[in-house]
Motif scaffolding. Sequence first.
Motif, PDB file in Angstrom:
ATOM      1  N   PRO A  36       0.828  -1.215   0.000  1.00 36.73           N
ATOM      2  CA  PRO A  36       0.000   0.000   0.000  1.00 36.73           C
ATOM      3  C   PRO A  36       0.864   1.267   0.000  1.00 36.73           C
ATOM      4  O   PRO A  36       1.936   1.290   0.601  1.00 36.73           O
ATOM      5  CB  PRO A  36      -0.788  -0.084   1.309  1.00 36.73           C
ATOM      6  N   VAL A  37       0.388   2.284  -0.679  1.00 36.26           N
ATOM      7  CA  VAL A  37       1.085   3.568  -0.661  1.00 36.26           C
ATOM      8  C   VAL A  37       0.506   4.439   0.437  1.00 36.26           C
ATOM      9  O   VAL A  37      -0.633   4.273   0.854  1.00 36.26           O
ATOM     10  CB  VAL A  37       1.022   4.287  -2.030  1.00 36.26           C
ATOM     11  N   THR A  38       1.327   5.350   0.934  1.00 42.99           N
ATOM     12  CA  THR A  38       0.942   6.271   1.993  1.00 42.99           C
ATOM     13  C   THR A  38       1.413   7.667   1.612  1.00 42.99           C
ATOM     14  O   THR A  38       2.006   7.865   0.558  1.00 42.99           O
ATOM     15  CB  THR A  38       1.599   5.863   3.336  1.00 42.99           C
ATOM     16  N   LEU A  39       1.190   8.617   2.484  1.00 47.15           N
ATOM     17  CA  LEU A  39       1.706   9.968   2.322  1.00 47.15           C
ATOM     18  C   LEU A  39       2.756  10.226   3.384  1.00 47.15           C
ATOM     19  O   LEU A  39       2.657   9.721   4.499  1.00 47.15           O
ATOM     20  CB  LEU A  39       0.584  10.999   2.434  1.00 47.15           C
ATOM     21  N   SER A  40       3.757  11.009   3.039  1.00 47.67           N
ATOM     22  CA  SER A  40       4.855  11.312   3.951  1.00 47.67           C
ATOM     23  C   SER A  40       5.313  12.750   3.744  1.00 47.67           C
ATOM     24  O   SER A  40       5.132  13.312   2.673  1.00 47.67           O
ATOM     25  CB  SER A  40       6.020  10.359   3.684  1.00 47.67           C
TER      26      SER A  40
END
Length: 56
Positions: A36-40
């Motif tokens: 899964p991709v996330t925000l950073s």
Amino acid sequence: MNCPDLKDKEGPIFTTRNHRSGTYLSYGGDPEKGKPVTLSTEPRQWTFREAEHPDL
């Protein structure tokens, strides 16, 4: 954002930032298929390439 001076064996390296929030597209740990991709708040380097068998 394209980082034209950065390349790997599969092509140019990019970072992807949301201009409104200032966050970057990211993921936790090491890259792997289906993660899964996330925000950073920190940029993550990406290399985009065409899938061998795109999902329909």
